[in-house]
Design an enzyme around this catalytic site. Structure first.
Site, short mmCIF file in Angstrom:
data_model
loop_
_atom_site.label_atom_id
_atom_site.label_comp_id
_atom_site.label_asym_id
_atom_site.label_seq_id
_atom_site.Cartn_x
_atom_site.Cartn_y
_atom_site.Cartn_z
N GLU A 45 -22.38 -33.04 23.53
CA GLU A 45 -22.67 -34.47 23.29
C GLU A 45 -23.81 -35.00 24.17
O GLU A 45 -23.66 -36.03 24.84
CB GLU A 45 -21.39 -35.30 23.52
N ASP A 100 -10.65 -33.07 12.98
CA ASP A 100 -9.50 -33.91 12.64
C ASP A 100 -10.02 -35.06 11.78
O ASP A 100 -11.22 -35.34 11.77
CB ASP A 100 -8.70 -34.41 13.86
N HIS A 124 -15.07 -34.61 13.83
CA HIS A 124 -14.13 -35.74 13.93
C HIS A 124 -14.48 -36.73 12.82
O HIS A 124 -15.46 -37.47 12.92
CB HIS A 124 -14.27 -36.43 15.29
N ASN A 141 -22.66 -28.28 21.33
CA ASN A 141 -21.54 -28.87 20.58
C ASN A 141 -21.69 -30.38 20.51
O ASN A 141 -21.98 -31.03 21.52
CB ASN A 141 -20.25 -28.51 21.33
N GLU A 172 -13.79 -29.07 16.45
CA GLU A 172 -12.79 -30.09 16.85
C GLU A 172 -12.33 -30.90 15.64
O GLU A 172 -12.24 -32.13 15.70
CB GLU A 172 -13.40 -31.06 17.88
O1 G3I Z 1 -4.57 -36.44 33.35
C1 G3I Z 1 -4.39 -37.87 33.36
C2 G3I Z 1 -3.03 -38.21 33.84
O2 G3I Z 1 -2.92 -37.81 35.18
C3 G3I Z 1 -2.81 -39.71 33.67
O3 G3I Z 1 -1.52 -40.04 34.03
C4 G3I Z 1 -3.06 -40.14 32.23
C5 G3I Z 1 -2.94 -41.65 32.04
O4 G3I Z 1 -3.87 -42.12 31.10
O5 G3I Z 1 -4.36 -39.76 31.87
C6 G3I Z 1 -4.56 -38.37 31.94
O6 G3I Z 1 -5.86 -38.08 31.56
C7 G3I Z 1 -6.14 -38.20 30.17
C8 G3I Z 1 -6.65 -36.85 29.69
O7 G3I Z 1 -7.08 -36.95 28.35
C9 G3I Z 1 -5.59 -35.76 29.79
O8 G3I Z 1 -4.49 -36.08 29.01
C10 G3I Z 1 -7.20 -39.25 29.98
O9 G3I Z 1 -6.67 -40.53 30.30
C11 G3I Z 1 -7.71 -39.25 28.57
O10 G3I Z 1 -8.82 -40.10 28.48
C12 G3I Z 1 -8.13 -37.86 28.19
O11 G3I Z 1 -8.58 -37.87 26.85
C13 G3I Z 1 -9.25 -36.72 26.39
C14 G3I Z 1 -10.66 -37.10 26.00
O12 G3I Z 1 -11.33 -35.95 25.49
C15 G3I Z 1 -11.43 -37.65 27.19
O13 G3I Z 1 -12.74 -37.72 27.01
C16 G3I Z 1 -8.53 -36.18 25.19
O14 G3I Z 1 -7.23 -35.70 25.57
C17 G3I Z 1 -9.31 -35.04 24.55
O15 G3I Z 1 -8.74 -34.70 23.33
C18 G3I Z 1 -10.74 -35.49 24.30
O16 G3I Z 1 -11.47 -34.38 23.78
C19 G3I Z 1 -12.84 -34.63 23.43
C20 G3I Z 1 -13.58 -33.32 23.57
O17 G3I Z 1 -13.40 -32.79 24.86
C21 G3I Z 1 -15.07 -33.50 23.28
N1 G3I Z 1 -15.27 -34.11 21.99
C22 G3I Z 1 -14.53 -35.32 21.73
C23 G3I Z 1 -13.04 -35.10 21.98
C24 G3I Z 1 -12.25 -36.31 21.61
O18 G3I Z 1 -12.60 -37.39 22.45
#
Ligand code: G3I
Length: 388
Positions: free
Chosen positions: A166, A286, A253, A212, A284
């Site tokens: 990105e 969905d 997505h 990617n 990725e």
């Molecule tokens: O790990 C913390 C945890 O300690 C805390 O309690 C909790 C409370 O919000 O947050 C947790 O972190 C979260 C993390 O995922 C792990 O679960 C973050 O808030 C959350 O923002 C994060 O989201 C991820 C996102 O990327 C962040 O940018 C998604 O799970 C993940 O699916 C998403 O994946 C991205 C790809 O890497 C790149 N392309 C887009 C895709 C979707 O956004």
């Protein structure tokens, strides 16, 4: 001569039976619709993958589907820099290692995600740059160290690396002309992309290295606000300079509320990248939907068209991938609505219903659509991918 023909026909029949996959308890091969996605994709030498959440893997149903249906896995979060090095110099390898071990036990490939991205960076890094305690020169050294350390640790265990993720702006940003944006471009300038790919290649010469990004399904007008065109030209120019970019990762997505594309438009994009000598992958996939009050209340008049449109879009991307022999894998970003990033990310308006299985692990129409694509596809227009 006749005997030879009979022997050949018998052998062919045997191959046909064996290629249908495992034999069920009654001694007959399972019905075609009961075969797994990965078994059906194997006929095309196509890898079917999923992102995996380490926490969810503790659930038996999640674990069973992840094992049975998919031939590759991607760490949803565990390989991001903030997860691997939350404190400067102290690595937390255990969650990432756990999925690598899981994949090895289940004979699955691993797509490594992600080396260079502007999100989910450790705060020690972003704050250090913001307050000036980390200089630009030191930042470049830290990026090189990060890539080298992570890629070397998993050398030989990662099939594809998402090296840069990105990097480009979107047409709705200002200015609308697509440009490199985000933490890395701001702090290191555009050369970080070539550097990152070269450092990754040096650390593991055999992993396939991917750029990617999202909204990469189809070319637009090939003007200054066409993101696919921008990325295509960026990669083309870098490869002409010898930068080792092997693969084009199209995240996939999608949302049912958008216009989206047909399989031939998407294939055209994959063809453009394979004409550059590259492989590609959907990384990725969905397809989310808006969760209106009606959907949330269970109104089937509102739910059914969404499930149908979602299935169609999953299918379009898979059909395009099948049509291009250099499209090596099709990965979904989580397989159940129970564990999907969508509802936590898109809250206003709320969105969901984005994956292949519902919250109770029941396969949805999308699951059966991509399964039937795998069944119905074959020569002459769909040929197996060459082994890589
Ligand atoms: O790990 C913390 C945890 O300690 C805390 O309690 C909790 C409370 O919000 O947050 C947790 O972190 C979260 C993390 O995922 C792990 O679960 C973050 O808030 C959350 O923002 C994060 O989201 C991820 C996102 O990327 C962040 O940018 C998604 O799970 C993940 O699916 C998403 O994946 C991205 C790809 O890497 C790149 N392309 C887009 C895709 C979707 O956004």
């Amino acid at each position: 001569m006749r005997r030879l023909v009979v022997i050949a026909a018998t052998a062919l029949g045997l191959v046909a039976v064996l290629s249908q996959g495992p034999v069920s308890a009654n001694g007959r091969p399972p019905a075609v619709q009961d075969q797994s996605l990965k078994a059906l994709a194997a006929r095309h030498n196509l890898v079917i993958g999923t992102a995996i959440s380490n926490d969810a893997l503790a659930e038996p149903q999640y674990k069973a589907i992840a094992t049975q249906q998919f031939s590759s896995v991607t760490h949803e979060n565990a390989m991001k820099w903030e997860s691997l090095e939350p404190t400067r110099g102290t690595y937390n390898w255990a969650p990432a290692d756990a999925l690598i071990d899981f994949a090895r036990k289940n004979n699955q490939k691993v797509r490594g995600h992600v080396l260079v991205w502007h999100n989910q960076l450790p705060t020690w890094l972003t704050e250090g740059v913001a307050n000036g305690t980390i200089s630009k020169t030191e930042l470049r050294d830290l990026l090189k160290k990060h890539i080298t350390t992570v890629v070397k640790r998993y050398k030989g265990k990662i099939w594809h690396w998402d090296v840069v993720n990105e990097a480009a702006s979107d047409p709705w940003d200002t200015p609308s002309e697509i440009h490199l944006k985000g933490f890395w471009a701001q702090n290191l300038g555009p050369t970080y992309i070539a550097d990152a790919f070269r450092w990754a290649r040096a650390a593991d010469p055999h992993a396939l290295l991917f750029y990617n990004d999202y909204n990469m399904e189809a070319f637009g007008d090939r003007g200054p606000s066409d993101k696919v065109w921008f990325i295509y030209n960026l990669i083309k120019n870098l490869r002409a300079q010898g930068v080792p970019i092997d693969g084009f990762g199209s995240q996939g997505h999608l949302g049912t509320q958008y216009g989206n594309f047909d399989a031939f438009q998407v294939k055209e994009t994959l063809d453009a990248f394979s004409d550059l000598g590259m492989v590609s992958a959907f990384t990725e996939v969905d397809v989310r939907s808006q969760m209106t009050a009606g959907v949330q209340a269970g109104d089937t008049n509102e739910i059914n068209p969404r499930l149908q449109a979602s299935a169609h879009n999953f299918s379009v991307l898979l059909q395009a991938c099948l049509l291009n022999r250099h499209c090596l894998s099709y990965t979904v970003w989580g397989f159940t609505d129970k564990h999907s990033w969508v509802p936590t990310w898109f809250t206003n308006p709320p969105e969901g219903l984005a994956t292949l299985y519902d919250e109770n692990y029941q396969p949805k129409r999308a699951y059966n659509s991509i399964k039937s694509d795998l069944i119905f596809a074959g020569p002459p227009h769909v040929q197996p991918r060459p082994r890589r």
